[in-house]
Design an enzyme around this catalytic site. Structure first.
Site, PDB file in Angstrom:
ATOM      1  N   ASP A  57      14.099   6.865  -7.684  1.00 35.51           N
ATOM      2  CA  ASP A  57      13.768   6.284  -6.252  1.00 35.51           C
ATOM      3  C   ASP A  57      14.301   4.996  -6.025  1.00 35.51           C
ATOM      4  O   ASP A  57      13.722   4.142  -5.409  1.00 35.51           O
ATOM      5  CB  ASP A  57      12.226   6.147  -6.282  1.00 35.51           C
ATOM      6  CG  ASP A  57      11.954   6.356  -4.730  1.00 35.51           C
ATOM      7  OD1 ASP A  57      12.459   6.517  -3.712  1.00 35.51           O
ATOM      8  OD2 ASP A  57      10.574   5.790  -4.344  1.00 35.51           O
ATOM      9  N   THR A  73       0.824  -1.309  -0.004  1.00 40.31           N
ATOM     10  CA  THR A  73       0.055   0.081  -0.021  1.00 40.31           C
ATOM     11  C   THR A  73       0.785   1.301   0.107  1.00 40.31           C
ATOM     12  O   THR A  73       1.991   1.191   0.561  1.00 40.31           O
ATOM     13  CB  THR A  73      -0.790   0.093   1.239  1.00 40.31           C
ATOM     14  OG1 THR A  73      -0.080   0.104   2.481  1.00 40.31           O
ATOM     15  CG2 THR A  73      -1.906  -0.970   1.345  1.00 40.31           C
ATOM     16  N   ARG A  89      -3.133   1.148  -4.045  1.00 50.21           N
ATOM     17  CA  ARG A  89      -2.700  -0.305  -3.271  1.00 50.21           C
ATOM     18  C   ARG A  89      -2.473  -1.393  -4.400  1.00 50.21           C
ATOM     19  O   ARG A  89      -3.143  -1.193  -5.458  1.00 50.21           O
ATOM     20  CB  ARG A  89      -4.295  -0.533  -2.686  1.00 50.21           C
ATOM     21  CG  ARG A  89      -4.187  -2.059  -1.861  1.00 50.21           C
ATOM     22  CD  ARG A  89      -5.453  -1.941  -0.921  1.00 50.21           C
ATOM     23  NE  ARG A  89      -5.492  -1.420   0.141  1.00 50.21           N
ATOM     24  CZ  ARG A  89      -5.315  -1.709   1.401  1.00 50.21           C
ATOM     25  NH1 ARG A  89      -5.409  -3.257   1.698  1.00 50.21           N
ATOM     26  NH2 ARG A  89      -5.268  -1.151   2.462  1.00 50.21           N
ATOM     27  N   VAL A  90      -1.860  -2.152  -4.095  1.00 51.59           N
ATOM     28  CA  VAL A  90      -1.305  -3.389  -5.274  1.00 51.59           C
ATOM     29  C   VAL A  90      -1.975  -4.647  -4.742  1.00 51.59           C
ATOM     30  O   VAL A  90      -1.590  -4.851  -3.610  1.00 51.59           O
ATOM     31  CB  VAL A  90       0.232  -3.278  -5.317  1.00 51.59           C
ATOM     32  CG1 VAL A  90       0.473  -4.366  -6.296  1.00 51.59           C
ATOM     33  CG2 VAL A  90       0.701  -1.814  -5.749  1.00 51.59           C
ATOM     34  N   TYR A 101       3.435 -10.108 -11.719  1.00 57.27           N
ATOM     35  CA  TYR A 101       3.485 -10.402 -10.305  1.00 57.27           C
ATOM     36  C   TYR A 101       5.110 -11.021 -10.121  1.00 57.27           C
ATOM     37  O   TYR A 101       5.490 -12.032 -10.679  1.00 57.27           O
ATOM     38  CB  TYR A 101       2.482 -11.419  -9.978  1.00 57.27           C
ATOM     39  CG  TYR A 101       2.311 -11.819  -8.480  1.00 57.27           C
ATOM     40  CD1 TYR A 101       2.777 -11.021  -7.758  1.00 57.27           C
ATOM     41  CD2 TYR A 101       2.602 -13.192  -8.412  1.00 57.27           C
ATOM     42  CE1 TYR A 101       2.958 -11.488  -6.341  1.00 57.27           C
ATOM     43  CE2 TYR A 101       2.642 -13.478  -6.762  1.00 57.27           C
ATOM     44  CZ  TYR A 101       2.891 -12.767  -6.003  1.00 57.27           C
ATOM     45  OH  TYR A 101       2.934 -13.284  -4.516  1.00 57.27           O
ATOM     46  N   THR A 132      14.119   9.130  -1.206  1.00 58.62           N
ATOM     47  CA  THR A 132      14.032   8.801   0.137  1.00 58.62           C
ATOM     48  C   THR A 132      15.445   9.219   0.719  1.00 58.62           C
ATOM     49  O   THR A 132      16.600   9.215   0.093  1.00 58.62           O
ATOM     50  CB  THR A 132      14.264   7.016   0.250  1.00 58.62           C
ATOM     51  OG1 THR A 132      12.982   6.653  -0.522  1.00 58.62           O
ATOM     52  CG2 THR A 132      14.233   6.551   1.580  1.00 58.62           C
ATOM     53  N   LYS A 135      -2.257  -2.658  -9.692  1.00 65.08           N
ATOM     54  CA  LYS A 135      -2.283  -1.333  -8.735  1.00 65.08           C
ATOM     55  C   LYS A 135      -3.415  -0.651  -9.042  1.00 65.08           C
ATOM     56  O   LYS A 135      -3.596  -0.086 -10.144  1.00 65.08           O
ATOM     57  CB  LYS A 135      -0.820  -0.748  -9.301  1.00 65.08           C
ATOM     58  CG  LYS A 135      -0.426   0.469  -8.527  1.00 65.08           C
ATOM     59  CD  LYS A 135       1.011   0.877  -8.885  1.00 65.08           C
ATOM     60  CE  LYS A 135       1.235   2.227  -7.766  1.00 65.08           C
ATOM     61  NZ  LYS A 135       2.737   2.639  -8.333  1.00 65.08           N
ATOM     62  N   ASP A 153       7.742   0.564  -9.045  1.00 64.93           N
ATOM     63  CA  ASP A 153       7.329   1.919  -8.527  1.00 64.93           C
ATOM     64  C   ASP A 153       7.905   3.038  -9.254  1.00 64.93           C
ATOM     65  O   ASP A 153       8.936   3.569  -8.774  1.00 64.93           O
ATOM     66  CB  ASP A 153       7.558   1.903  -7.000  1.00 64.93           C
ATOM     67  CG  ASP A 153       6.578   2.963  -6.395  1.00 64.93           C
ATOM     68  OD1 ASP A 153       6.206   3.887  -7.189  1.00 64.93           O
ATOM     69  OD2 ASP A 153       6.539   3.203  -5.265  1.00 64.93           O
ATOM     70  N   LYS A 195      16.148   1.891  -4.301  1.00 64.50           N
ATOM     71  CA  LYS A 195      16.358   1.650  -2.844  1.00 64.50           C
ATOM     72  C   LYS A 195      15.750   0.128  -2.896  1.00 64.50           C
ATOM     73  O   LYS A 195      15.168  -0.180  -3.687  1.00 64.50           O
ATOM     74  CB  LYS A 195      15.503   2.604  -1.997  1.00 64.50           C
ATOM     75  CG  LYS A 195      13.855   2.427  -2.138  1.00 64.50           C
ATOM     76  CD  LYS A 195      13.124   3.262  -1.041  1.00 64.50           C
ATOM     77  CE  LYS A 195      11.734   3.709  -1.496  1.00 64.50           C
ATOM     78  NZ  LYS A 195      11.269   4.585  -0.568  1.00 64.50           N
ATOM     79  N   ASN A 250      12.090  -0.723  -3.591  1.00 61.49           N
ATOM     80  CA  ASN A 250      11.709  -0.899  -4.974  1.00 61.49           C
ATOM     81  C   ASN A 250      12.068  -2.072  -5.775  1.00 61.49           C
ATOM     82  O   ASN A 250      12.081  -1.737  -7.041  1.00 61.49           O
ATOM     83  CB  ASN A 250      11.682   0.534  -5.307  1.00 61.49           C
ATOM     84  CG  ASN A 250      10.789   1.730  -4.860  1.00 61.49           C
ATOM     85  OD1 ASN A 250       9.906   1.298  -4.092  1.00 61.49           O
ATOM     86  ND2 ASN A 250      11.111   2.756  -4.886  1.00 61.49           N
TER      87      ASN A 250
END
Length: 403
Positions: free
Chosen positions: A213, A91, A96-97, A168, A249, A117, A231, A215, A218
């Protein structure tokens, strides 16, 4: 001729002899035909989704954008009710995925699962994320087919939500494995770092995209132990321009983002250096309870290395975590090849790696394609949601037409 065209466009304009009943019957039949046509298209799309394979032979980087496959396209017919929402995988503040299974398909296709998503339009607008969401969808559509980037299989929308149907990755986040192991050994770190180099090379040099992003949270692991970057909410096509949005981040932010002096794709190479350090040590080099202290450390740019770290790893991280972007490895002349040619990667066969011919060091134990054991449990969604009003619809729906 003109009369014939007029008759085709306005079939009832000269037929005074036709009753209103006949007219409404033909309208009804026309709607029925239209509906059955849409249902046929919808059934065809679901059949295509059931056939789609995520682990097919990777396309060459220059084939990805020119490939005419329908992956990544916007669908006008798919609906949320075409999917059974099995379990929440993650989430965010406005998304929300879900693990989602195709509904009403042939028995042999019943195990076909995706990550769906779901983004609520009201929340996207309220949190001023419209541009980020558009960027995410468009970047993912452009890069669909890369072996180490999550594949946007399709996107669609309804009155109040936007949907991105993704492949997935049942292995879950790299972050979870890193926390369990405390740190990765050098060969594991090299393997995963090398796959990320291939992702950044493609995004920067083929697409002109800054990811912004990077990290461990992700990066997911697929069924075969390879990475998938997910993401793309902060991803942006910057090409050779600079951008100024503060995003990312704290521990992974590049000095130029903190200083707000304008940044480009070089931010990803800085974050990549931080990531390699975290793989090898178990925590990022710049850390404090207070984010402002983290920012001070980053801008100063002095990385402290543990004595056990190999000289090649230190040299790579030092080159990547260089405050001066004109001297930062990956951003200097030669781009990503300067990283690929670094001594720390001397044992990597880049072609074999890209084509997924090398086995991943961590292969998840799975009971089947829909196994969710590598994902946490989440609270159910709040039922009280602000409605997507007619005023919001009139003002914002144009921005979401790409979906």
């Amino acid at each position: 001729m003109a009369a014939a065209v007029h008759k085709l466009l306005h079939p009832h304009s000269h037929s005074h002899s036709k009753s209103k009943d006949d007219s409404s019957k033909s309208d009804h039949l026309s709607h029925e035909r239209q509906d059955s046509g849409l249902e046929r298209i919808r059934a065809d799309e679901k059949h295509s989704l059931a056939q789609w394979q995520s682990n097919q032979q990777p396309l060459n980087p220059d084939q990805i954008e020119s490939d005419s496959k329908r992956v990544g396209q916007s669908s006008q017919v798919l609906r949320q009710e075409d999917f059974e929402l099995v379990k929440t995988l993650g989430t965010g503040t406005f998304a929300r995925v879900w693990l989602a299974r195709l509904r009403d398909v042939k028995k042999q296709d019943a195990n076909k699962v995706f990550a769906l998503k779901i983004l609520r339009k009201v929340d996207v607008i309220r949190l001023k994320q419209v541009e980020h969401v558009r960027n995410e969808r468009n970047v993912l559509a452009a890069v669909a087919g890369h072996p180490f980037i999550t594949t946007l299989v399709a996107s669609f929308q309804d009155h109040d939500s936007l949907y991105m149907l993704l492949d997935y990755c049942p292995g879950g986040e790299v972050f979870s494995y890193l926390r369990r192991a405390r740190r990765f050994n050098e060969p594991t770190s090299q393997f995963y770092a090398a796959e990320i180099v291939l992702i950044l090379e493609f995004l920067h040099e083929q697409e002109g995209v800054a990811y912004r992003d990077l990290k461990p949270e992700n990066i997911l692991i697929d069924a075969e132990g390879h990475l998938k970057l997910v993401d793309f909410g902060f991803a942006k096509k910057v090409e050779n321009r600079e951008t100024y949005t503060l995003c990312g981040t704290p521990e992974y932010l590049a000095p130029e983002v903190i200083r707000n002096t304008g940044h480009g794709t070089a931010v990803d190479w800085w974050a990549f250096g931080i990531l390699v350090y975290e793989f090898l040590v178990g925590q990022p080099p710049f850390w404090d309870q207070n984010p402002m202290k983290i920012y001070e450390q980053i801008v100063e740019g002095r990385v402290r290395f543990p004595s056990a770290m190999s000289p090649d790893a230190r040299d790579l991280i030092s080159g990547l975590c260089t405050v001066d972007t004109s001297k930062r490895l990956g951003n200097i002349k030669g781009g990503a090849s300067t990283v690929k040619n670094h001594a720390w990667f001397r044992d990597i066969d880049w072609d074999a790696l890209y084509n997924r011919k090398v086995n991943g060091p961590i292969v998840p134990h799975l009971r089947g394609p829909a196994d969710t054991r590598n994902f946490d449990d989440y609270e159910p969604e709040n039922a009280d949601r602000e409605p997507y009003s007619k005023e919001l619809q009139e003002k914002w729906d144009g921005y979401f037409q790409d979906f």
